[in-house]
Motif scaffolding. Sequence first.
Motif, short mmCIF file in Angstrom:
data_model
loop_
_atom_site.label_atom_id
_atom_site.label_comp_id
_atom_site.label_asym_id
_atom_site.label_seq_id
_atom_site.Cartn_x
_atom_site.Cartn_y
_atom_site.Cartn_z
N LEU A 4 0.84 -1.20 0.00
CA LEU A 4 0.00 0.00 0.00
C LEU A 4 0.88 1.25 0.00
N ASP A 5 1.91 1.26 0.81
CA ASP A 5 2.83 2.40 0.84
C ASP A 5 3.52 2.57 -0.53
N THR A 6 3.89 1.47 -1.15
CA THR A 6 4.53 1.54 -2.47
C THR A 6 3.59 2.13 -3.50
N ALA A 7 2.34 1.67 -3.53
CA ALA A 7 1.36 2.20 -4.49
C ALA A 7 1.13 3.70 -4.25
N LYS A 8 1.07 4.10 -2.99
CA LYS A 8 0.91 5.53 -2.70
C LYS A 8 2.13 6.32 -3.14
N ALA A 9 3.32 5.74 -2.98
CA ALA A 9 4.54 6.40 -3.45
C ALA A 9 4.55 6.51 -4.97
N MET A 10 3.99 5.52 -5.64
CA MET A 10 3.88 5.59 -7.10
C MET A 10 2.99 6.76 -7.51
N ILE A 11 1.88 6.95 -6.81
CA ILE A 11 0.99 8.07 -7.13
C ILE A 11 1.68 9.40 -6.83
N ALA A 12 2.44 9.47 -5.76
CA ALA A 12 3.17 10.71 -5.46
C ALA A 12 4.16 11.02 -6.59
N ALA A 13 4.86 10.00 -7.09
CA ALA A 13 5.79 10.20 -8.21
C ALA A 13 5.03 10.58 -9.48
N TYR A 14 3.89 9.95 -9.70
CA TYR A 14 3.04 10.26 -10.86
C TYR A 14 2.62 11.73 -10.82
N ASN A 15 2.20 12.19 -9.66
CA ASN A 15 1.75 13.58 -9.52
C ASN A 15 2.91 14.57 -9.66
N GLU A 105 4.85 -8.44 -7.13
CA GLU A 105 5.74 -9.59 -7.01
C GLU A 105 6.79 -9.16 -6.00
N GLY A 106 6.72 -9.74 -4.81
CA GLY A 106 7.60 -9.28 -3.74
C GLY A 106 7.24 -7.85 -3.37
N ASP A 107 8.22 -6.97 -3.37
CA ASP A 107 7.95 -5.58 -3.00
C ASP A 107 7.86 -4.65 -4.21
N LEU A 108 7.80 -5.21 -5.42
CA LEU A 108 7.68 -4.39 -6.62
C LEU A 108 6.35 -4.63 -7.33
N CYS A 109 5.83 -3.58 -7.93
CA CYS A 109 4.57 -3.67 -8.68
C CYS A 109 4.82 -4.35 -10.02
N SER A 110 4.02 -5.35 -10.32
CA SER A 110 4.18 -6.09 -11.58
C SER A 110 3.12 -5.73 -12.62
N ARG A 111 2.01 -5.13 -12.16
CA ARG A 111 0.94 -4.79 -13.10
C ARG A 111 -0.01 -3.82 -12.42
#
Length: 116
Positions: A4-15, A105-111
């Motif tokens: 969940l933290d990783t996905a939120k960090a992805m959105i922060a980078a996206y923004n 997959e592990g701690d990285l987003c695969s899709r």
Amino acid sequence: MSNLDTAKAMIAAYNAQDVDTYVSYMTDEASEANYRGAVVREGKEGTRSGLAAAFVRWPQNHAEIVEAQQIGTYVLMREHVTRGPASDGSELVEPFDVIAVYSFEGDLCSRVEFIR
């Protein structure tokens, strides 16, 4: 860091329109796709170039996380997306909501799959 933290960090980078940071959270073979449909961006490099082009076209692009939850290794987020005026003069895209399903997959987003 949780998925969940990783996905939120992805959105922060996206923004921040920081494609390098965004794809750093992804596997090399990661993809973004329509839910149960066509792949929109394939692989880490395809995601990087696709997002870079989108950010040039919509420099005010922004995704607000409305709801987020982790279920097992998946993260589901309801996002409210605004594009702003396009740099190429095309018609304004009305703001829209999307459900994004992040697979890991592990701690990285695969899709990432988008339901719109």
